[in-house]
Design a protein around this motif. Structure first.
Motif, PDB file in Angstrom:
ATOM      1  N   MET A   1       0.848  -1.190   0.000  1.00 50.67           N
ATOM      2  CA  MET A   1       0.000   0.000   0.000  1.00 50.67           C
ATOM      3  C   MET A   1       0.884   1.241   0.000  1.00 50.67           C
ATOM      4  N   ASP A   2       0.579   2.188  -0.911  1.00 51.28           N
ATOM      5  CA  ASP A   2       1.505   3.295  -1.123  1.00 51.28           C
ATOM      6  C   ASP A   2       1.321   4.407  -0.090  1.00 51.28           C
ATOM      7  N   ASP A   3       2.252   5.386  -0.151  1.00 51.55           N
ATOM      8  CA  ASP A   3       2.246   6.483   0.816  1.00 51.55           C
ATOM      9  C   ASP A   3       0.973   7.303   0.730  1.00 51.55           C
ATOM     10  N   ARG A   4       0.412   7.426  -0.467  1.00 52.75           N
ATOM     11  CA  ARG A   4      -0.808   8.213  -0.615  1.00 52.75           C
ATOM     12  C   ARG A   4      -1.951   7.612   0.199  1.00 52.75           C
ATOM     13  N   ILE A  54      -6.313   6.101  -8.206  1.00 50.03           N
ATOM     14  CA  ILE A  54      -7.076   5.893  -6.983  1.00 50.03           C
ATOM     15  C   ILE A  54      -6.216   5.062  -6.037  1.00 50.03           C
ATOM     16  N   ALA A  55      -5.926   5.614  -4.858  1.00 53.56           N
ATOM     17  CA  ALA A  55      -5.171   4.872  -3.848  1.00 53.56           C
ATOM     18  C   ALA A  55      -6.101   3.850  -3.198  1.00 53.56           C
ATOM     19  N   ILE A  56      -5.604   2.640  -3.004  1.00 53.03           N
ATOM     20  CA  ILE A  56      -6.422   1.539  -2.499  1.00 53.03           C
ATOM     21  C   ILE A  56      -5.673   0.839  -1.383  1.00 53.03           C
ATOM     22  N   GLY A  57      -6.391   0.479  -0.334  1.00 57.11           N
ATOM     23  CA  GLY A  57      -5.735  -0.243   0.742  1.00 57.11           C
ATOM     24  C   GLY A  57      -6.705  -0.702   1.807  1.00 57.11           C
ATOM     25  N   PHE A  58      -6.138  -1.261   2.864  1.00 59.06           N
ATOM     26  CA  PHE A  58      -6.926  -1.803   3.970  1.00 59.06           C
ATOM     27  C   PHE A  58      -6.484  -1.150   5.268  1.00 59.06           C
TER      28      PHE A  58
END
Length: 338
Positions: A1-4, A54-58
Motif C-alpha cells: 500500500m503506497d504512501d498516498r 485511486i489509492a487503495i488499501g486496507f
C-alpha cells in the motif's frame, strides 16, 4: 500500500493494516486481494479516464466498514481488513450447514467459501469505486476539506439528508452490480453444480443463486436493519430492497450468456435471497425476516424505490458535473403522486 493511502488513512483517523502482524495465509490473502482490486481499478481507469489514480488499501479495524474519499485531490478507497475477515467467517459458518448444501461435493467447502467471499469483497470494492466515479465524494466536499464516505456511521464532509444518502447508495449498488462480472464471476463457475436447478432453470442457475446469496449476506452484515425506513433514518435502503434494485443487472448478465430466461433468473435470485436469509438468521439465532423480504419485492418496495428514483432526478444534475467520466444512470419520469 503506497504512501498516498497512508496519508488518506491518517486523515480519516484510521491506521493502515500492518501485514507483518498477519499470519502467512492472511498476508497472502491481503496481497492477493489488493492486487485484484488494483488490477481492476487500472483496467477500468485506463479505458474511462487514462492517467487518473485511486489509492487503495486496507485499514486496521474489526468493524465491518469501508470508505471512499476525495482527500486533497486524491481519490482513495479503504476497506476494513478485520471487517472482510468477519465476512469470510460468516461464509464459513454458512457452508457448515451441510443440509443446505447437500448438493456441494465433499471436499469443495473451502472453495465454496472463497467463491462467496470473492463475490462479496468485489462488490464492496466496486461499490466504493462507484461513490468516487459518480461524484458522490466530490459532492461531500466543502472547499478543500477532505470528504469521507463511510459505509456505516456518519459521513465526513458536507451534510446530506438520509434520503440523499440512500439514493446515492442505490446508485453505487447499481454501479457495482453492472461491473461485478468484469472481475471474472461471469466465467468462473461455483465449485459445485446443483443439477436440479440447472435442469429446471438453465445453465448458470447455480452461480446466479450463489451470487444473490453472497450479496444478501453482505448487505445484512453491513446493514442489519432489514425493515423499511419510513422516517429515512438508515444510511442504506433495506437489504432486500437493495437486492430488488440490482436484480435487473444480475438478470441482464444471465441473459447475456443465455444462462436463463428472465423469469427463471428472477426466481433464482429470490430463492438465493430467501436461502441466505434463513442461513443468516440461523447462524445468528434470530428469526428470518420473511415479511420484510416479501414487502421489499411487493408494492411497498416498488413505492419506496420510486421515491429514491424521484430523488435521483434532483441529484443527478449535481453529480453530472462532478463524475469522473462516463454516463450516470438516466432520470426516470416518476410522477410525484405515485
Amino acid at each position: 500500500m503506497d504512501d498516498r493511502f497512508e496519508r488518506v488513512c491518517k486523515a480519516a483517523g484510521k491506521k493502515v493494516v500492518n501485514a507483518e502482524y498477519l499470519n502467512d495465509d492472511d498476508r497472502l490473502q491481503l496481497e492477493r486481494t489488493l492486487q485484484q482490486f488494483e488490477a481492476f481499478a487500472k483496467s477500468y481507469i485506463d479505458l474511462a479516464l487514462p492517467g487518473h489514480h485511486i489509492a487503495i488499501g486496507f485499514y486496521d479495524s474489526l468493524q465491518v466498514n469501508a470508505f471512499a474519499t476525495t482527500c486533497d485531490g486524491q481519490d482513495a478507497i479503504g476497506i476494513s481488513w478485520g471487517g472482510l475477515q468477519k465476512l469470510r467467517s460468516e461464509f464459513v459458518r454458512a457452508i457448515d450447514y451441510r443440509d443446505q448444501f447437500a448438493w456441494l461435493p465433499s471436499g469443495k467447502e473451502l472453495e465454496a467459501v472463497d467463491w462467496l467471499f470473492d463475490c462479496a469483497k468485489y462488490f464492496i470494492f466496486i461499490h466504493e469505486l462507484g461513490h468516487i466515479w459518480h461524484g458522490h465524494t466530490s459532492l461531500l466536499q466543502t472547499g478543500r476539506v477532505p470528504a469521507f464516505w463511510f459505509e456505516t456511521g456518519p459521513l465526513k464532509g458536507r451534510p446530506l439528508s438520509k434520503i440523499d444518502r440512500q439514493t446515492m447508495e442505490m446508485d453505487a449498488d447499481g454501479f457495482a452490480a453492472d461491473n461485478l462480472f468484469d472481475f471474472g464471476l461471469e466465467y468462473r463457475p461455483f465449485p459445485g453444480i446443483n443439477s436440479q436447478w440447472e435442469q429446471t432453470h438453465g445453465t448458470g442457475a447455480t452461480r446466479l443463486l450463489m451470487i444473490a446469496m453472497s450479496l444478501h449476506f453482505t448487505f445484512r452484515i453491513f446493514n442489519k436493519p432489514i425493515d423499511f425506513d419510513p422516517q429515512e433514518q438508515q444510511v442504506h435502503p433495506s437489504p432486500p430492497l437493495r437486492q430488488r434494485m440490482i436484480a435487473g443487472s444480475l438478470i441482464a448478465a444471465a441473459l447475456r450468456r443465455n444462462a436463463a430466461s428472465e423469469d427463471d433468473a428472477m426466481y433464482i435470485i429470490l430463492r438465493g435471497i430467501s436461502e441466505a436469509e434463513w442461513l443468516y438468521a440461523t447462524i445468528n439465532g434470530i428469526s428470518p425476516a420473511t415479511e420484510a423480504i416479501t414487502a421489499a419485492w411487493g408494492n411497498e418496495g416498488h413505492l419506496y424505490q420510486r421515491k429514491l428514483l424521484r430523488r435521483w432526478r434532483v441529484l443527478r444534475p449535481q453529480l453530472d458535473a462532478l463524475k469522473r467520466s462516463g454516463e450516470l444512470p438516466a432520470i426516470q419520469d416518476i410522477p410525484e403522486d405515485d
